[in-house]
Design an enzyme around this catalytic site. Structure first.
Site, PDB file in Angstrom:
ATOM      1  CE1 TYR A  96      -3.972   2.168   0.276  1.00  0.00           C
ATOM      2  CE2 TYR A  96      -2.466   3.542   1.986  1.00  0.00           C
ATOM      3  CZ  TYR A  96      -3.543   3.459   1.090  1.00  0.00           C
ATOM      4  OH  TYR A  96      -4.421   4.286   1.049  1.00  0.00           O
ATOM      5  N   PRO A 124       0.574  14.770   2.890  1.00  0.00           N
ATOM      6  CG  PRO A 124      -1.349  15.184   1.755  1.00  0.00           C
ATOM      7  CD  PRO A 124      -0.057  15.731   1.609  1.00  0.00           C
ATOM      8  N   GLY A 160      -2.185   8.761   3.658  1.00  0.00           N
ATOM      9  CA  GLY A 160      -3.020   7.956   4.496  1.00  0.00           C
ATOM     10  C   GLY A 160      -2.672   6.746   5.036  1.00  0.00           C
ATOM     11  CB  SER A 195      -3.767  12.100   5.290  1.00  0.00           C
ATOM     12  OG  SER A 195      -4.656  11.493   4.552  1.00  0.00           O
ATOM     13  CE1 TYR A 255      -8.159  12.336  -1.790  1.00  0.00           C
ATOM     14  CE2 TYR A 255      -7.810  11.317   0.361  1.00  0.00           C
ATOM     15  CZ  TYR A 255      -7.394  11.553  -0.913  1.00  0.00           C
ATOM     16  OH  TYR A 255      -6.224  11.020  -1.545  1.00  0.00           O
ATOM     17  CB  THR A 259      -6.435  15.519  -3.022  1.00  0.00           C
ATOM     18  OG1 THR A 259      -5.628  15.626  -2.088  1.00  0.00           O
ATOM     19  CG2 THR A 259      -5.925  14.476  -4.030  1.00  0.00           C
ATOM     20  NE  ARG A 288      -3.956   3.741  -5.639  1.00  0.00           N
ATOM     21  CZ  ARG A 288      -4.131   4.465  -4.654  1.00  0.00           C
ATOM     22  NH1 ARG A 288      -4.346   3.976  -3.449  1.00  0.00           N
ATOM     23  NH2 ARG A 288      -4.339   5.812  -4.884  1.00  0.00           N
ATOM     24  CE  LYS A 332      -0.643  16.235  -2.623  1.00  0.00           C
ATOM     25  NZ  LYS A 332      -0.995  14.983  -3.232  1.00  0.00           N
ATOM     26  CG  HIS A 378      -2.478  10.602  -5.409  1.00  0.00           C
ATOM     27  ND1 HIS A 378      -3.297  11.554  -4.998  1.00  0.00           N
ATOM     28  CD2 HIS A 378      -2.512   9.675  -4.617  1.00  0.00           C
ATOM     29  CE1 HIS A 378      -3.908  10.898  -3.686  1.00  0.00           C
ATOM     30  NE2 HIS A 378      -3.351   9.860  -3.589  1.00  0.00           N
ATOM     31  NE  ARG A 427      -0.893   5.743  -3.045  1.00  0.00           N
ATOM     32  CZ  ARG A 427      -0.971   4.385  -2.808  1.00  0.00           C
ATOM     33  NH1 ARG A 427       0.087   3.630  -2.743  1.00  0.00           N
ATOM     34  NH2 ARG A 427      -1.941   4.097  -1.937  1.00  0.00           N
ATOM     35  CG  ASP A 462       2.856  15.630  -4.389  1.00  0.00           C
ATOM     36  OD1 ASP A 462       2.625  15.373  -5.642  1.00  0.00           O
ATOM     37  OD2 ASP A 462       1.899  15.610  -3.536  1.00  0.00           O
ATOM     38  NE  ARG A 499       5.159   5.395  -2.931  1.00  0.00           N
ATOM     39  CZ  ARG A 499       4.671   5.787  -4.223  1.00  0.00           C
ATOM     40  NH1 ARG A 499       5.134   7.186  -4.685  1.00  0.00           N
ATOM     41  NH2 ARG A 499       3.645   5.450  -4.800  1.00  0.00           N
TER      42      ARG A 499
END
Length: 400
Positions: free
Chosen positions: A33, A86, A88, A115, A139, A165, A174, A276, A300, A303, A330, A354
């Site tokens: 994840y 942010p 999650g 987040s 969100y 976002t 994914r 974002k 993102h 992702r 980012d 990350r």
């Protein structure tokens, strides 16, 4: 200098070794994840390749014994042009989760962007951070009263900006998660903002959760145990947790979100609003027309769309289109020299993602702090070696 006494870093300094250390520390679903991307992960590679393609050009005999790394954003001065992005479900990395990250950020004085999919409620993280700067990432779900409640709570928690976002109105494809049948939200993970929200909690009595299986499989038993544990943490029954997971999955995003909706968000808050997920210059121009306060160039972290353009590749065009609007970036930031490249191309600051999650996995709060210190220290050295006196001096003259 710590090497004189034999002291070694808590976390590996090199980005690749840091990621590998986190992989060894985490179980397969957690690492999938945190580390995974969309499709064949071409966009993740594009983000890194975009930074590799940009070459810095130093100047000689014009440096300074000390550098000013600080940056001003929306009336606040921060010690370095680095914010913590942010992320999650940080409980997958470490039990300290968002609170540990918040404390590490507070120790450095850099903003932590809370987040919407946090593992700890914003109020708890804000309390742990004291007066240190924090923003809130939003969100926009189909339950608009919950969305509005999040904004209100963020203001009460001392957030200095709202980050909306735009690139996750649908969840990306994914494969790493799909191969493991893993969606942490169904187990109650990453739902702290929702499960502590008074409006969201008011929905639970009216929303039925999935019926219990008469012969539950080991996987369902594991899910029920996770839901029950999170229920105890937030004062909810197992039935309420099932209802909460169901309501969240049905309402957490709005695929039909439109530019016109931004006027309502503007009416809900006086805080600066940043969009974002901006990649197209025309979207930056529209953000200006709509009265937004800033944009964040982002895909993102690779992702969402496989084969998407690298964020850094679009930065110069977005900066040009945004005019005086602050532009942040980012996706793909790994090192201090990456920070310098982004600023030389026009970004006001960058969001680190990350790497700090990997530091959290390896060594908790201290690991996050060390990753952040490493990035800022390398940026300081890079700035000095380029012959620049401050972060604000970086520009086209420092690029080959």
């Amino acid at each position: 200098m710590d090497g004189l006494s034999g002291a070694r870093p808590l976390v590996p300094v090199a980005p690749e070794r840091l990621q590998e250390a986190a992989r060894r520390k985490l179980d397969a679903p957690a690492f999938a994840y945190l580390a995974g991307g969309a499709g064949a992960e071409r966009t993740m590679r594009a983000n890194l390749e975009a930074f590799a393609d940009v070459k810095l050009m130093p100047r000689r005999l014009c440096g300074s014994a000390s550098r000013d790394l600080s940056v001003e954003l929306f009336g606040h001065r921060y010690p370095a042009p680095v914010l913590l992005a942010p992320l999650g479900v940080l409980e997958l990395a470490h039990e300290g989760a968002d609170v540990a990250v918040g404390r590490a950020a507070a120790g450095m004085g850099v903003p932590f962007i809370f987040s919407s999919q946090a593992s700890e409620p914003m109020e708890a993280v804000a309390a742990a951070m004291g007066d240190a700067p924090r923003w809130f990432q939003l969100y926009w779900g189909t339950d608009e009263e919950v969305t509005r409640s999040f904004v209100r709570r963020a203001e009460e928690c001392g957030a200095q900006a709202i980050v909306l976002t735009l690139d996750t109105t649908l969840l990306g494809w994914r494969p790493r998660d799909l191969d493991l049948g893993n969606l942490p939200f169904l187990r109650g993970q990453g739902l702290a903002q929702y499960l502590t929200d008074p409006v969201f909690r008011s929905r639970l009595a009216a929303v039925g959760g999935p019926a219990a299986s008469p012969r539950p499989s080991p996987a369902l038993l594991k899910t029920a145990a996770s839901l029950a544990a999170h229920g105890r943490k937030f004062g909810l029954s197992l039935a309420q947790m099932r209802a909460g997971a169901a309501h969240f999955t049905a309402s957490y995003t709005r695929p039909d979100l439109q530019w016109e909706d931004l006027s309502r968000l503007r009416g809900w808050t006086d805080l600066p609003i940043l969009l974002k997920g901006i990649l197209h210059p025309d979207d930056a121009r529209e953000a200006v027309r709509r009265g937004m306060d800033g944009v964040i160039v982002s895909n993102h972290g690779g992702r969402q769309i496989d084969g998407e353009v690298g964020s850094l590749s679009m930065l110069p065009r977005v900066v040009e289109a945004a005019g005086d609007l602050p532009v942040l970036l980012d996706s793909g930031v790994r090192t201090g020299s990456d920070v310098a490249k982004a600023l030389a191309l026009g970004a006001r600051a960058v969001l680190l993602g990350r790497p700090y999650a990997y530091g959290l996995a390896v060594a908790g709060e201290a690991g996050v702090r060390e990753v952040l210190r490493n990035v800022v220290a390398e940026f300081d050295l890079t700035l000095g070696l380029l012959g620049a006196h401050s972060a604000g001096e970086l520009g086209a003259e420092h690029l080959a």
